[in-house]
Structures are given as structure tokens and as C-alpha cells.
Write an enzyme that holds these catalytic residues in place. Structure first.
Site, PDB file in Angstrom:
ATOM      1  N   GLY A 138       0.857  -1.230  -0.073  1.00 43.66           N
ATOM      2  CA  GLY A 138      -0.098  -0.125  -0.131  1.00 43.66           C
ATOM      3  C   GLY A 138       0.951   1.247  -0.063  1.00 43.66           C
ATOM      4  O   GLY A 138       1.846   1.389  -0.491  1.00 43.66           O
ATOM      5  N   SER A 139       0.337   2.331   0.557  1.00 45.99           N
ATOM      6  CA  SER A 139       1.021   3.620   0.498  1.00 45.99           C
ATOM      7  C   SER A 139       2.583   3.725   0.976  1.00 45.99           C
ATOM      8  O   SER A 139       3.145   4.765   0.765  1.00 45.99           O
ATOM      9  CB  SER A 139       0.242   4.654   1.313  1.00 45.99           C
ATOM     10  N   ALA A 140       2.736   2.775   1.933  1.00 48.20           N
ATOM     11  CA  ALA A 140       4.127   2.788   2.412  1.00 48.20           C
ATOM     12  C   ALA A 140       5.218   2.654   1.410  1.00 48.20           C
ATOM     13  O   ALA A 140       6.239   3.160   1.371  1.00 48.20           O
ATOM     14  CB  ALA A 140       4.503   1.664   3.647  1.00 48.20           C
ATOM     15  N   LYS A 197       5.142   4.191  -1.415  1.00 42.15           N
ATOM     16  CA  LYS A 197       5.119   5.566  -1.979  1.00 42.15           C
ATOM     17  C   LYS A 197       6.703   6.052  -1.734  1.00 42.15           C
ATOM     18  O   LYS A 197       7.064   6.880  -2.141  1.00 42.15           O
ATOM     19  CB  LYS A 197       4.074   6.474  -1.674  1.00 42.15           C
TER      20      LYS A 197
END
Length: 610
Positions: A333-335, A337
Site C-alpha cells: 500500500g501507501s508505504a 510511496k
């Protein structure tokens, strides 16, 4: 006549010479065997009259970085019988059945078996072994050896692993460092007569075992215990499936703690935990309910609960022993990014002040991909987009990189390879092939979906990106030490190649500090310390189940990271956003361990006179 006599004399002489040669040859052979080969044949003769029993070596202990013993040894006994030496077989069978709690059939079969030595039972408590020895039963041997003992029961069970009946390492560190821990077994040699009966007057020879080396870990038991406590608390509070917490030093790769609850009892590893039994009971109940509906059972007739099969038990044990931090992959997920930002900053396709517009979605190849904020973030800089964890911003940045450059950075950062952690069974990254990555795949990868990595891979890669750009190897093993206290092996985990420039690493840390200070990771803030990090929330596969994985990755101090922590909460009930349920866990962790680590560092410097 004279010629005949001469012929006979020659014949006699020839026969005499042949016999003399044969005699000399035999004499030489006898001398050779008796003088030059005497030691060899003496050894063979002894072996015919010697019976050998092995003595287990004392296995090396496993210690944390402070010297706390995490895996130790207890003295136990192995009970064996020698058929030819038994005088009272019925008495032997009766005593062994009673003292060892074995069936008569089992004991009788082994007592009556004609063999040089037959093991009855190993890992017997020393008190029971002493009691059997006190009977002074001829033909019964009680040998002392060692059994693994774990003082802290479940603590770090999936990291330490356990040993088998012969004291060999089976899982995790016990298996990985087997060659250092196992030691060398000893031998007891006793003399017997031709019938195999012990010659008591001859005594016995012993070759003493050599103890294994102690293994010293980077793990800090205090941090491991506190992280475990936090993981259990949040798992219960959120009724989550499981919780993992990783704590490591980003500059060296040393792992201070690795938690994956629920854990299991290392002193009883073949008994299913309550969590595993509950999981099986729920599954069995569902199957029985479905079967009852299909068969339309008679009214009032109860469906008997089926028994667990051996195959099901083994499958549950394997699941219980699995360490999700290294054995399982997930969508980060967003980690992730953080990785996209690192590649984009390094490549120069984005700067902190670049502006983007987020209407709440972005269209990629006719597919509408939404932002977490449905109404959109409007105009925002790259730093603000990272603080907001804005999907359209990172999709746009991914498009600027393009498939080829993004894939190159994916490989450069080490994401296509395993981390090389000193634990067996590490899973690899599951990623699209380069030729299969279209615009949609590039977009979803840019914000951490449509591929899978392990938690240890994420923690290791981010550590390498924020530490100045040096790829590190995550590890527990620091050194091995002999019983005498001498270092026998110091493990080298030197940083590998540079994967990111120091300047980009510094800029990345500053952006991630803003995420915690003023953005979506604000629940990870720790008073008195600068913390950087990133939240993440990803849906489990298959999509549409309403199940999520919540996580937060944080590090401190933000400007010069000394510790990094990753908390992953799998399938929580109720609120599932990483910033709301995982970030507070890391905050509590840091509030306790940051002062502790500072104090340890001060003590270390005072001890070295620095």
C-alpha cells in the site's frame, strides 16, 4: 643309474627351496602383521568387544545483545537397554513401564529385540533417570544428555525456532546457525565378552563431547518484550487476525525486535496454540453447517463434530510456526510511496515544490483510479501530496518515470532480490514482468498495489533509502562465543552497494518528517523527538471482501535515523486506517525505546571512554 640319482637330488633341492621360500614369505607376513599392523588389528579386536553409546553435546546458548539467555539447556536422560546383558527381563519391563509411562507392548518389544543397544526413551527428566538408575537393573543404561529449554516460553518464538528429539535445530535461528550451536557428540565405549555381556572389571572409555558455541544476537529482549506486549494489545483491541512489529537499525541492518503474534510455546512446539485451535474449530463448524444444509438432516439430529486429521494438524502447526515478517508477502500500500518518491527524486523527474492537481481521481488508460479523499486535494506540492498520501500525485510521478526507469530503480533498490536475512524460508517479491507492465500496472505499483513483498523487504529497503543510500542486510547474528568466553566467529554484515545518493536520501527524510509532523502520520509523533514515516492501508486479496491490512513505518530521529519500526495489523475490525490504528502503536513503541536506546548509547560511550 647315476643320472637318476642326480635328478632326484635336484628335485629334492628344488622342493626344499620352494618350501623355504614359502616359509620365509609366511614369516615375513607374520612379522609384518604382528609388528607393523599390530595397532590396526588390536583396534579391530577391541571393536569386536566394544559397544558404543553416543553422548549428546551441550548445545550452544542463544543470547540477546545484553547477555540475556533466550535459549538454554536442561540436563535430561536417555534410557536404553542391551539385550544380552538383561538378566531379569520381566523386572526390567515392569520398572520401565511404570517409571516412563509407556505401554507394556512398547517396552517389551524393545527389551526383547536382539540388538547391540535399543533406545527406550530420550529426553527423560533427570529425576526419573536417577530413579531408574537406582534400581541397578543389569542391561539398562541411563545416559545423561541435554534438552533445549526456552526461559521466556513464547517470546520471539518465530525468530528463535526450536530443536528436535536429537537436539538438532529445526526452525528459524536454531536451524540457520546449526553448525555453530550443535557441538560435537561424545562416545561411551564399554568392553564385552563374545556374548555381548559387559566386562565390568574392564571399565569403560569415554570421549567427552564438545559443547557448541553460544550465539549472540542483535535482538534486545527488552524491546522484543515491549513490542510483543503492544502487538498483543492491539490484536485483542482490534480483534485482528495477526500483528507484526519489526524494529531495526537502518544504518547497520541489525534487528532489535521481530514480533509476529500470535506466537507459540517454544517448550511445547507441537501443541497447537489456542489461536490455531479456534481457527480450525471455526472452519470445521462452517463445513459441518454447510454439510447439514446440503443433506437436510433430520429434525433434532445433531451433527457430531469431526475429529482433526493428522494432515490438518500438521498444516495448522506449519501455519503456527510461520513468521509472516519473512515467510509471507502482502501488498504494502501507501508505504511503498517512499520507494516511488526515492526513484523520482533521484531521477530528477520531480522536486519538492512541483505542483499537482487532485480532483479526487485520475484516469489511466480509460480506468478511473480514485484518491482516498473522494472530493480531492485540489492543488498541492509534491511534499503536500506525500503528506496527504495522494494516489493521483504518485501515479503522475510514476508516469513521469515510465516503465523502463521505474523497473530499473525497482531492481537497483534490491526489491527483486531477497534481503539475505539470517532466517530460513524468506519469500521473494511477487512483481509484474517488465514486458507485462502497462500504464495501469505502472499506476497501481506507484502507490503500492498489484504486487507483493515481505515486511522485512519493505523495512530493509526503506532503511537503505533513509540511511544515506547504502543497501543493508537485515540480520540477528552478531558473533559466536565459546564456553570459555572467547569469540570464535564475528559475522560480517557490511553495507552493500550504494543504491541512492546521500542528497536524495536527505531530501527523502525531510519529506517523510513532514508526513508525521503535519500530515497523515501525525499519530506517530513523539514529543521531544523528530520522527519520519508513512502510513498505509491496503485491501486484502481477493478484492471486495472488506478486509484490510493497516500499517505504519516510522523512523527516528528523522534527520539521522537510529531506529526504524514497522507495524502491520492484519484484518482489524472496525476502523482500519493505518494512520489511526498502526501509527499509535509505533508512537508508543518509540516513546519507550528511544530514551532507552539513548541511555544505552551513553553507557557504551562512557565505557569506551569516548
Amino acid at each position: 643309474m647315476e643320472r637318476s640319482k642326480t635328478f632326484h637330488r635336484k628335485k629334492i633341492v628344488t622342493i626344499f627351496l620352494v618350501c623355504l621360500l614359502i616359509f620365509c614369505g609366511l614369516a615375513v607376513r607374520v612379522v609384518y602383521l604382528m609388528v607393523f599392523q599390530s595397532e590396526h588389528y588390536t583396534q579391530m579386536a577391541q571393536e569386536l568387544h566394544q559397544r558404543e553409546r553416543k553422548i549428546k553435546a551441550k548445545r550452544g546458548r542463544i543470547l540477546d545483545c545484553n547477555g540475556n539467555v533466550l535459549a538454554d539447556n536442561r540436563t535430561v536422560c536417555t534410557i536404553s537397554v542391551i539385550h544380552n546383558q538383561i538378566r531379569e527381563p520381566e523386572r526390567v519391563i515392569e520398572v520401565l513401564c511404570r517409571e516412563l509411562g509407556l505401554s507394556e507392548e512398547t517396552v517389551r518389544k524393545r527389551v526383547e529385540k536382539v540388538s547391540s543397544i535399543e533406545k527406550i526413551k530420550s529426553n527423560v527428566d533427570k529425576a526419573i533417570g536417577d530413579a531408574i538408575r537406582a534400581y541397578k537393573l543389569e542391561g539398562v543404561k541411563v545416559d545423561e544428555d541435554y534438552k533445549r529449554y526456552y526461559p521466556y516460553q513464547e517470546l520471539a518464538s518465530k525468530v528463535l525456532g526450536f530443536t528436535g528429539a536429537d537436539n538438532q535445530g529445526i526452525l528459524a535461528l536454531e536451524s540457520y546457525y546449526e553448525e555453530y550451536l550443535q557441538g560435537e557428540p561424545g562416545i561411551i565405549l564399554e568392553m564385552t565378552d563374545a556374548r555381548g555381556v559387559e566386562l565390568t572389571e574392564a571399565g569403560e572409555d569415554r570421549v567427552e563431547p564438545v559443547s557448541g558455541d553460544d550465539l549472540v544476537l542483535s535482538m534486545d529482549m527488552n524491546i522484543q518484550q515491549y513490542a510483543t506486549q503492544l502487538a498483543v494489545q492491539v490484536m485483542k483491541a482490534k480483534e485482528a487476525q495477526s500483528v507484526s512489529i519489526l524494529v531495526m537499525r537502518p544504518d547497520s541492518g541489525e534487528i532489535l525486535a521481530m514480533v509476529d503474534v500470535p506466537e507459540y510455546n517454544l517448550n511445547d512446539p507441537f501443541t497447537l496454540s489456542d489461536a490455531m485451535l479456534q481457527a480450525w474449530e471455526e472452519k470445521a463448524a462452517e463445513e459441518e453447517s454447510a454439510a447439514a444444509e446440503e443433506k437436510e438432516a433430520d429434525e433434532g439430529q445433531e451433527t457430531a463434530a469431526r475429529a482433526m486429521t493428522e494432515e490438518e494438524k500438521q498444516d495448522l502447526l506449519n501455519r503456527m510456526w510461520r513468521n509472516a515478517c519473512i515467510n509471507d508477502t502482502y501488498e504494502p500500500g501507501s508505504a511503498f510511496k517512499i520507494i516511488t518518491a526515492s526513484a523520482a527524486l533521484e531521477e530528477g523527474v520531480v522536486t519538492e515544490s512541483d505542483t499537482f492537481s487532485c480532483p479526487g481521481f485520475i484516469v489511466v488508460d480509460d480506468r478511473k483510479i480514485r484518491c482516498a479523499k473522494v472530493q480531492g486535494h485540489g492543488s498541492e506540492t509534491f511534499v503536500e501530496g506525500t503528506m496527504n498520501s495522494c494516489n493521483p500525485v504518485f501515479i503522475t510521478v510514476g508516469q513521469r518515470l515510465g516503465v523502463d526507469r521505474y523497473y530499473d530503480y525497482f531492481e537497483q533498490f534490491g526489491l527483486k532480490q531477497k534481503t539475505g536475512i539470517d532466517l530460513p524460508g524468506e519469500a521473494g517479491t511477487i512483481m509484474h514482468k517488465k514486458e507485462d507492465m502497462g500504464p495501469v500496472e505502472l499506476a497501481t505499483v506507484s502507490f503500492g498495489q498489484s504486487f507483493q513483498i515481505t515486511p522485512i523487504q519493505l523495512a530493509t529497503t526503506v532503511s537503505s533509502l533513509i540511511n544515506g543510500g547504502k543497501r543493508v542486510t537485515p540480520h540477528f547474528g552478531i558473533k559466536t562465543v565459546s564456553e570459555a568466553g572467547e569469540v570464535t566467529k564475528a559475522f560480517d554484515w557490511s553495507a552493500q552497494k550504494e543504491i541512492l545518493s546521500e542528497d536524495t536520501s536527505r531530501r527523502l527524510r525531510a519529506i517523510l518528517f513532514q508526513v508525521v509532523e503535519n500530515g497523515g502520520g501525525k499519530n506517530g509523533k513523539v514529543e521531544g523527538y523528530s520522527v519520519g514515516g508513512k502510513t498505509a492501508t491496503s485491501e486484502t486479496l481477493p478484492r471486495g471482501t472488506g478486509k484490510y491490512i493497516s500499517s505504519f513505518l516510522g523512523f527516528a530521529p528523522a534527520e539521522d535515523p537510529k531506529v526504524l519500526a514497522l507495524c502491520i495489523i492484519r484484518v482489524p475490525k472496525g476502523i482500519y486506517y493505518g494512520g489511526q490504528i498502526a501509527a499509535p502503536v509505533v508512537r508508543q513503541l518509540f516513546e519507550n525505546i528511544l530514551p532507552y536506546l539513548e541511555e544505552k548509547e551513553e553507557q557504551k560511550q562512557e565505557g569506551t571512554g569516548q
